[in-house]
Structures are given as structure tokens and as C-alpha cells.
Motif scaffolding. Structure first.
Motif, PDB file in Angstrom:
ATOM      1  N   GLU A  75       3.215  -8.483  10.729  1.00  0.00           N
ATOM      2  CA  GLU A  75       2.884  -7.532  11.044  1.00  0.00           C
ATOM      3  C   GLU A  75       4.421  -6.645  11.745  1.00  0.00           C
ATOM      4  N   GLY A  76       3.986  -4.995  11.149  1.00  0.00           N
ATOM      5  CA  GLY A  76       5.213  -4.052  11.493  1.00  0.00           C
ATOM      6  C   GLY A  76       5.927  -4.837  11.522  1.00  0.00           C
ATOM      7  N   GLU A  77       6.164  -5.251  10.354  1.00  0.00           N
ATOM      8  CA  GLU A  77       7.625  -4.730   9.453  1.00  0.00           C
ATOM      9  C   GLU A  77       8.227  -4.783   7.831  1.00  0.00           C
TER      10      GLU A  77
ATOM     11  N   ALA B 243       0.297   9.780  -1.455  1.00  0.00           N
ATOM     12  CA  ALA B 243      -0.786   9.589  -0.183  1.00  0.00           C
ATOM     13  C   ALA B 243      -1.871   9.375  -0.243  1.00  0.00           C
ATOM     14  N   ARG B 244      -2.152   8.980  -1.589  1.00  0.00           N
ATOM     15  CA  ARG B 244      -3.611   8.313  -2.608  1.00  0.00           C
ATOM     16  C   ARG B 244      -3.362   7.020  -2.118  1.00  0.00           C
ATOM     17  N   ALA B 245      -2.126   6.709  -2.125  1.00  0.00           N
ATOM     18  CA  ALA B 245      -2.077   5.045  -1.079  1.00  0.00           C
ATOM     19  C   ALA B 245      -2.843   4.938   0.395  1.00  0.00           C
ATOM     20  N   LEU B 246      -1.683   5.899   0.868  1.00  0.00           N
ATOM     21  CA  LEU B 246      -2.391   6.231   2.926  1.00  0.00           C
ATOM     22  C   LEU B 246      -4.118   6.632   2.804  1.00  0.00           C
TER      23      LEU B 246
ATOM     24  N   GLU C 280      -3.435  -1.839   5.090  1.00  0.00           N
ATOM     25  CA  GLU C 280      -2.945  -2.537   6.243  1.00  0.00           C
ATOM     26  C   GLU C 280      -1.700  -3.151   5.601  1.00  0.00           C
ATOM     27  N   VAL C 281      -1.771  -3.848   4.462  1.00  0.00           N
ATOM     28  CA  VAL C 281      -0.356  -3.590   3.822  1.00  0.00           C
ATOM     29  C   VAL C 281       0.129  -3.206   2.655  1.00  0.00           C
ATOM     30  N   LEU C 282       1.317  -2.617   2.741  1.00  0.00           N
ATOM     31  CA  LEU C 282       1.883  -0.866   1.709  1.00  0.00           C
ATOM     32  C   LEU C 282       2.577  -2.032   0.308  1.00  0.00           C
ATOM     33  N   PHE C 283       1.921  -1.841  -0.448  1.00  0.00           N
ATOM     34  CA  PHE C 283       2.976  -2.466  -1.723  1.00  0.00           C
ATOM     35  C   PHE C 283       4.021  -0.913  -2.348  1.00  0.00           C
ATOM     36  N   MET C 284       5.097  -1.296  -2.462  1.00  0.00           N
ATOM     37  CA  MET C 284       5.957  -0.056  -3.148  1.00  0.00           C
ATOM     38  C   MET C 284       6.839  -0.087  -4.061  1.00  0.00           C
ATOM     39  N   ASP C 285       6.539  -0.320  -5.624  1.00  0.00           N
ATOM     40  CA  ASP C 285       6.894  -1.364  -6.178  1.00  0.00           C
ATOM     41  C   ASP C 285       8.370  -0.024  -7.825  1.00  0.00           C
ATOM     42  N   GLU C 286       9.235   0.211  -6.192  1.00  0.00           N
ATOM     43  CA  GLU C 286      10.481   0.536  -6.506  1.00  0.00           C
ATOM     44  C   GLU C 286       9.511   2.263  -6.556  1.00  0.00           C
ATOM     45  N   PRO C 287       8.606   2.741  -5.462  1.00  0.00           N
ATOM     46  CA  PRO C 287       9.097   4.808  -5.744  1.00  0.00           C
ATOM     47  C   PRO C 287      10.258   5.153  -5.501  1.00  0.00           C
ATOM     48  N   PHE C 288      11.037   4.723  -5.137  1.00  0.00           N
ATOM     49  CA  PHE C 288      11.961   6.268  -5.525  1.00  0.00           C
ATOM     50  C   PHE C 288      12.778   6.156  -6.347  1.00  0.00           C
TER      51      PHE C 288
ATOM     52  N   THR D 193      -0.932   1.761   8.136  1.00  0.00           N
ATOM     53  CA  THR D 193      -0.690   0.668   8.112  1.00  0.00           C
ATOM     54  C   THR D 193       0.019  -0.300   9.050  1.00  0.00           C
ATOM     55  N   LYS D 194       0.154  -1.583   8.881  1.00  0.00           N
ATOM     56  CA  LYS D 194       0.727  -2.599   9.478  1.00  0.00           C
ATOM     57  C   LYS D 194       1.890  -2.772   8.966  1.00  0.00           C
ATOM     58  N   ALA D 195       2.493  -2.785   7.610  1.00  0.00           N
ATOM     59  CA  ALA D 195       3.659  -3.690   6.896  1.00  0.00           C
ATOM     60  C   ALA D 195       3.714  -3.717   5.588  1.00  0.00           C
TER      61      ALA D 195
END
Length: 413
Positions: free
Chosen positions: A27-29, A141-144, A149-157, A183-185
Motif C-alpha cells: 500500500e502507498g507505493e 478514467a475507465r480504470a479509476l 485498490e491496485v492499478l496496473f499500467m502497461d506502458e500507458p504513455f 487506488t492504494k498502489a
């Protein structure tokens, strides 16, 4: 502990992708996951998210084994993946339908998420009416909206232009630091080392074949982080060094002799000439700046130069060998000769193909692919074949007839 992977392994068509991967997310990272293209980063992310199962090991979320998609986790992909016939509001609200919420509640939460990512006023717009950066904001926004609690981002930028990517990264970080996300992490897959240092609390380096965690680098700089800060640069340099550790580079040279790196000839020659202009030696941050290449594109080129004996790469530095210096200074005809000499001496696969072409008088592509598929999955075999074809034809080791898809002995022979 929010999420934990224990001894995770995965193969595709008997081709090992991951083996013995251990990973923890607290959490928190924000954690950045770095590695070479094709090294298993996206596969690992999908296993963690429950989208594909591991062959060995397990993933636990909040102490419970993950055996499929679960509430509490969401993903933002590299491609925007929006439904073109739905408005922004409808695209964002779509993820809430399966949760049984009423339409007014779905719309309320979707509008809140849209406002959170800075798209208020665009609720009724269609994806085709938005810029790339705005479409990725819709994806975020669709993910949020499901409040993961956990957000995965696959090379989003990575699909965005540099200025747009920088703006979206900054906005995401502002929301995170201000505590405006539920989201916590966040686990971020990226090939951009500066992006990792700018956003993450620690970085994990995934490497090897099959892939495994090679290193963990803590990033203890306060936000906002200045890329010109010597501490920032030192961390980026350390990540470059971890990606090019001597023992790993030497092992990779043996491995890629058959896999062949994703390294077009034109890009290889341009890189050699750049290194020659720099005196034959440079550290990777300088080389990335000089070439304008991201890490994900630069490392396969360096692997190819190492494989061919034109450069030595270790601990974040690259140096041309005497043959590499000769290649940098040669005219095109001599470059082809040098390339041919090194291919035959250092790449067994090219030598095998040339021997068969000369012995049989020709080699059909279908026959070559069938032989490669003994070693690799079908898609990988085709990639290796394309690279082998380009390298060998440039060097004049064989000729390729496109209509018949057949290799022949070189026309000059």
C-alpha cells in the motif's frame, strides 16, 4: 501487503517466458517494472491481474489466491481500446454495468472519474473527436471509475508524443500525491528509465530468458523530481547499469545468437556511426540522448552489436571494438563485407541457412520457417526469419525472391 507473486512461471508453446518470479506490491507505493522488449513484462502484468493463469506459482491479492479477474484491480493499456461508437461517458461507465449499479449511479461515478482526469465537458464526445492524450485519459478514467485498490499500467504513455506523455504523467502524479485517488498502489510497466525515476518509489528490473527479477532499485526522492537533479541522473544511470550487467550481457549474447535481436541493419549502422562520432565509446544515457532512442529500442541494437562483435556493452557503457570502429569508418561496400564476415563467424543460424542454400541451390521460406518452429513459437519464428533475411541479404550472403518466397545463392556467385 496488497499483492504478492510467488515463484510464478509461464511458457507459450513450450517457449519459456517467465520462471521463478517473486514480486510484492504494498500500500502507498508506485512500482515500476522495467525490462527488454519481449522480456515478459506484459505477460507478468496480465498474470498479476488475473487475466491469464500462471503455469507454476501463485498470485495473492489481499491474501487470497487470484484465479481470474477480481474486484479491486484494474488496468490501463498502451492502446486506448475505446469503443468508437460510445461516447466518453458511455465508455467510462461501461465497466460499472457488471456491478449491478443503477444507471444514475453509473453516470454519477463516471462523471466524477471524467472530471478527475481533466476531461470535464467532453462527456458526449466520441473517441474519434479526441486527441491521443485525451483518449488515454478516457482509458485512465475507465480504470479509476471502478475504484481499484491496485492499478496496473502497461506502458500507458508510450503511444503518446513526448509532450503529451509528460503532461499526463504529471497529472497522474499530482492526483496520487494529493491523495485524490482511491487506488492504494500502482504497478507501472515502462521501458522509459526516466519515467520510472520520475514516478516510482522503487523499480524492478525483469531480465533473462525465461524472465526473472534481476534487481530492485529503491527511489527515495521527494516529489516533484527534477530530471536535472544529480540524484535523479544517478538513479537513471544505475537502472541502465542494471539492465546491462556484464554477466547478463554475456549470457544474452549466447542466447540471441539464435533468437536474433530486433535490430534493423539501417539502425545498426546509424548507431555505429554515432558511436564513432563520439570517439568509439559512450555511456547509455548519452547514447540515448544522441540517438533519440528509448531504452526499449536501444538495447536490442546494442545486443546485436555485441553478438556481431562490433561493440562491448557492460554496466551502462558501450565501446566499439576495433571491428566496430572499422565499420563506422567504412564506405557502404566495405560495411557489407564486414557485416558478412561477422555474420558467418558469430551467428550460427545465418551460417546454417547459407550452407543449405548453397548445397540445395535454393531454400523455400516455408521450409526455413518449419525448421525455426522446432526452436520457437510460430510468431517468434517469423520474427527471427525476417531479421535473418534482412541481415543476410544486406551482407550479400544469399538473395531472396519475393514472388516465390525463396532464397537463392547470391547473384554475384
Amino acid at each position: 501487503m496488497l499483492l504478492e507473486a510467488r515463484n510464478v512461471a509461464k511458457s507459450f508453446q513450450s517457449y519459456p517466458v517467465l520462471r521463478g518470479v517473486d514480486l510484492a506490491l504494498r500500500e502507498g507505493e508506485i512500482v515500476a517494472l522495467l525490462g527488454r522488449s519481449g522480456g515478459g513484462k506484459s505477460t507478468l502484468l496480465r498474470i498479476l491481474a488475473g487475466l491469464i493463469p500462471p503455469e507454476e506459482g501463485e498470485v495473492r491479492f489481499r491474501g487470497k489466491r487470484v484465479e481470474g479477474p477480481v474486484d479491486g484491480m484494474a488496468m490501463v493499456f498502451q492502446t486506448f481500446a475505446l469503443f468508437p461508437w460510445l461516447t466518453v461517458l458511455e465508455n467510462v461507465a461501461l465497466g460499472l454495468e457488471a456491478r449491478g449499479l443503477s444507471k444514475p449511479e453509473r453516470e454519477r461515478r463516471a462523471r466524477e472519474a471524467i472530471a478527475l482526469v481533466g476531461l470535464e465537458g467532453f462527456e458526449e464526445a466520441l473517441p474519434k473527436e479526441l486527441s491521443g492524450g485525451m483518449r488515454q485519459r478516457v482509458g485512465l478514467a475507465r480504470a479509476l471509475v471502478v475504484e481499484p485498490e491496485v492499478l496496473f499500467m502497461d506502458e500507458p504513455f508510450s503511444a503518446l508524443d513526448p509532450l503529451t506523455a509528460e503532461g499526463l504523467r504529471g497529472d497522474l502524479l499530482d492526483l496520487w500525491v494529493a491523495g485524490r485517488l482511491r487506488t492504494k498502489a500502482i504497478l507501472l510497466v515502462t521501458h522509459n528509465l526516466e519515467e520510472a525515476v520520475a514516478l516510482a518509489d522503487r523499480a524492478l528490473v525483469l531480465g533473462g530468458t525465461p524472465g526473472r527479477i534481476l534487481a530492485e532499485v529503491p527511489i527515495r526522492l521527494p516529489h516533484p523530481r527534477d530530471p536535472k537533479d544529480p540524484r535523479f541522473q544517478a538513479l537513471a544511470d544505475r537502472l541502465y547499469a542494471e539492465l546491462t550487467r556484464r554477466e547478463e550481457v554475456e549470457r544474452r549474447v549466447e542466447e540471441v545468437a539464435y533468437r536474433l535481436p530486433e535490430a534493423p541493419v539501417g539502425a545498426l549502422l546509424a548507431l555505429v556511426e554515432t558511436l564513432g562520432r563520439l570517439g568509439g565509446r559512450a555511456d547509455l544515457p548519452l547514447l540515448a540522448e544522441e540517438t533519440g532512442l528509448a531504452t526499449d529500442h536501444l538495447l536490442p541494437l546494442l545486443e546485436a552489436l555485441g553478438l556481431l562483435g562490433f561493440a562491448k556493452v557492460a554496466e551502462g557503457d558501450v565501446e566499439l571494438t576495433p571491428s566496430g570502429l572499422a565499420l563506422a569508418e567504412a564506405d557502404l561496400a566495405r560495411q557489407k563485407e564486414l557485416f558478412a564476415e561477422h555474420l558467418l563467424r558469430r551467428v550460427p543460424l545465418v551460417e546454417e541457412v547459407r550452407r543449405r542454400v548453397l548445397a540445395q541451390g535454393r531454400l523455400r521460406e516455408a521450409e526455413a520457417l518449419e525448421a525455426l518452429q522446432v526452436r520457437f513459437p510460430q510468431a517468434e519464428a517469423r520474427r527471427v526469419w525476417r531479421r535473418l533475411l534482412e541481415w543476410g541479404c544486406f551482407a550479400g550472403l544469399f538473395a531472396y525472391d519475393e514472388p516465390s518466397r525463396t532464397l537463392y545463392p547470391p547473384r554475384a556467385a
